[in-house]
Design a protein around this motif. Structure first.
Motif, short mmCIF file in Angstrom:
data_model
loop_
_atom_site.label_atom_id
_atom_site.label_comp_id
_atom_site.label_asym_id
_atom_site.label_seq_id
_atom_site.Cartn_x
_atom_site.Cartn_y
_atom_site.Cartn_z
N GLY A 342 0.83 -1.20 0.00
CA GLY A 342 0.00 0.00 0.00
C GLY A 342 0.86 1.25 0.00
O GLY A 342 1.99 1.26 -0.51
N THR A 343 0.33 2.32 0.60
CA THR A 343 1.14 3.53 0.79
C THR A 343 2.19 3.23 1.85
O THR A 343 2.03 2.28 2.64
N PRO A 344 3.25 4.04 1.97
CA PRO A 344 4.24 3.79 3.02
C PRO A 344 3.60 3.71 4.40
O PRO A 344 3.95 2.85 5.21
N GLU A 345 2.60 4.57 4.68
CA GLU A 345 1.95 4.56 6.00
C GLU A 345 1.19 3.25 6.20
O GLU A 345 1.22 2.64 7.28
N GLU A 346 0.49 2.82 5.17
CA GLU A 346 -0.25 1.55 5.28
C GLU A 346 0.71 0.38 5.50
O GLU A 346 0.43 -0.53 6.29
N ASN A 347 1.84 0.43 4.81
CA ASN A 347 2.80 -0.66 4.97
C ASN A 347 3.37 -0.68 6.39
O ASN A 347 3.57 -1.74 6.97
N ASP A 348 3.62 0.53 6.94
CA ASP A 348 4.08 0.61 8.33
C ASP A 348 3.04 -0.01 9.27
O ASP A 348 3.39 -0.76 10.18
N ARG A 349 1.79 0.32 9.02
CA ARG A 349 0.73 -0.23 9.88
C ARG A 349 0.67 -1.75 9.79
O ARG A 349 0.49 -2.44 10.79
N PHE A 350 0.83 -2.25 8.57
CA PHE A 350 0.83 -3.70 8.41
C PHE A 350 2.00 -4.34 9.17
O PHE A 350 1.83 -5.31 9.91
N LEU A 351 3.19 -3.76 9.01
CA LEU A 351 4.36 -4.37 9.66
C LEU A 351 4.22 -4.30 11.19
O LEU A 351 4.62 -5.24 11.89
N ALA A 352 3.62 -3.21 11.69
CA ALA A 352 3.40 -3.11 13.13
C ALA A 352 2.38 -4.17 13.59
O ALA A 352 2.56 -4.82 14.63
N ALA A 353 1.34 -4.36 12.79
CA ALA A 353 0.32 -5.36 13.14
C ALA A 353 0.93 -6.76 13.12
O ALA A 353 0.67 -7.59 14.00
N LEU A 354 1.78 -7.01 12.13
CA LEU A 354 2.40 -8.33 12.02
C LEU A 354 3.34 -8.56 13.20
O LEU A 354 3.37 -9.66 13.77
N ALA A 355 4.07 -7.51 13.57
CA ALA A 355 4.98 -7.64 14.73
C ALA A 355 4.16 -7.97 15.98
O ALA A 355 4.56 -8.82 16.79
N ASP A 356 3.02 -7.33 16.10
CA ASP A 356 2.14 -7.61 17.25
C ASP A 356 1.68 -9.07 17.20
O ASP A 356 1.66 -9.77 18.22
N ALA A 357 1.36 -9.53 16.01
CA ALA A 357 0.83 -10.90 15.88
C ALA A 357 1.88 -11.95 16.24
O ALA A 357 1.55 -12.98 16.80
N VAL A 358 3.14 -11.67 15.91
CA VAL A 358 4.14 -12.71 16.18
C VAL A 358 4.75 -12.50 17.58
O VAL A 358 5.55 -13.26 18.03
#
Ligand SMILES: Cc1ncc(COP(=O)(O)O)c(C=O)c1O
Length: 358
Positions: A342-358
């Motif tokens: 997505g946009t850089p901001e969306e990608n940041d949000r995804f990576l933060a969510a993934l970090a939370d998930a793992v």
């Protein structure tokens, strides 16, 4: 007794992108969802497209041009083709279905790699043809040798998805040419290039290169992704006049609305802006891939606008955590997750969510 075909019980229904949950930011304001489940480009319609739609709306009481002449002429001109080699449809998914309808009778076989675009088994099964799924290689790519071996006297059609949805892997020129040239002349091979505009590896061929001298090749393209028109539904294919004429026979008449035709013509005027937007996506791709890998996922290299996470049994839990973060990704059972860049901001949000998930 059922009122509908009993074999439809076994047919999966297409899974649409989910509606996002309501998420609030730290200050309690609603946070727009990061919609990373359907491989759209996040930057809105191309300039001129909304205006073209508004203008075309004045004639909405008239039927569209069933032959899509202006649009086919433009596509042919852009790609060095003759208009007789171009057919248009209501998205390339509809053209995939028309290709099955135009080639396969009940019980005929259609070969494709698996996992690949989830619509393939649906469009094949809905025409009572037999889907033949050939497992991907351990590195999530098409296994062309196994696909070749799966071709029988009953095979009418082969789908090659390049780059592959949902894994992002891409076939190189030599292997694709060898594969195509090894097929019997009576088997139509469809090179589905929905993500062509995101390819940066020079060894991944433009399928249109393969058309001259190969009557059994069809190239499938879409305006949904790079061209920002997913909601308008325009796809096109290039092949021999024999194939495009067959498509025009089996297609539902007036499949491409007048608004969609006008929008497509306006979008195709915006090649430079389309490229600029795709390049933004491509620039983010290594960062997302690296972020995912750092979190422990063995994600394959991707030539598309998405990344594949082989997340196995953890898939549903990761999808749910992303949901809670307002990040919508596409989970596939207990196999893996496809995440659109997505946009850089969306990608940041995804990576933060993934970090939370793992
Ligand atoms: C490989 C592939 N082919 C075709 C399509 C269909 O696109 P559309 O029907 O929007 O043109 C998609 C959409 O996700 C896709 O991933």
């Amino acid at each position: 007794m059922t009122l509908v075909r009993p074999d439809l019980v076994n047919l999966p229904a297409y899974v649409p992108g989910r509606k996002p949950a309501d998420v609030l930011d730290a200050a309690g304001h609603p946070l727009p969802p990061a919609r990373l489940a359907s491989n759209e480009v996040p930057y809105g319609p191309l300039p001129g497209v909304p205006e073209a739609i508004a203008e075309a709306a004045a004639d909405a009481h008239r039927y569209p041009d069933a032959g899509c002449m202006a649009l086919r002429e433009r596509l042919a001109g852009l790609h060095g083709l003759d208009i007789s080699q171009v057919a248009t449809g209501c998205g390339s998914v509809a053209l995939a279905e028309h290709l099955v309808r135009a080639t396969a009778l009940t019980g005929d076989e259609v070969v494709f790699s698996w996992r690949s675009f989830e619509a393939y088994p649906i469009v094949v099964g809905s025409h009572s043809a037999t889907p033949v799924r050939v497992p991907n290689t351990p590195s999530y790519a098409h296994d062309l040798a196994a696909m070749r071996a799966a071709v029988t006297d009953r095979t009418r059609l082969v789908f090659v998805c390049n780059p592959n949805n949902p894994t992002g892997t891409a076939l190189h020129r030599d292997e694709l040419v060898d594969f195509v040239d090894s097929l019997p002349s009576g088997v139509l091979v469809v090179i589905d290039e929905a993500y062509r505009e995101f390819v940066t590896d020079a060894d991944v061929p433009d399928g249109l290169e393969l058309l001259p001298g190969r009557e059994h090749v069809v190239v499938l393209r879409t305006l949904s992704k790079a061209w920002g028109m997913a909601g308008l539904r325009v796809g096109w294919l290039a092949g021999t006049p024999e194939v495009t004429e067959a498509i025009r026979k089996v297609i539902t008449t007036f499949s491409v609305s007048s608004l969609a035709q006008a929008a497509a013509l306006a979008a195709l005027d915006q090649t430079a802006e389309m490229r600029r937007r795709c390049d933004l996506v491509i620039a983010e791709r290594p960062r997302v891939l690296e972020g995912v890998r750092k979190l422990g996922f063995d994600a394959p290299d991707t030539q598309a606008n998405f990344v594949w996470l082989p997340s196995g049994e953890a898939t549903p839990a990761i999808v749910a955590t992303c949901d809670r973060h307002g990040v919508i990704v596409r989970g596939f059972g207990t196999e893996g997750i496809r995440v659109t860049i997505g946009t850089p901001e969306e990608n940041d949000r995804f990576l933060a969510a993934l970090a939370d998930a793992v």
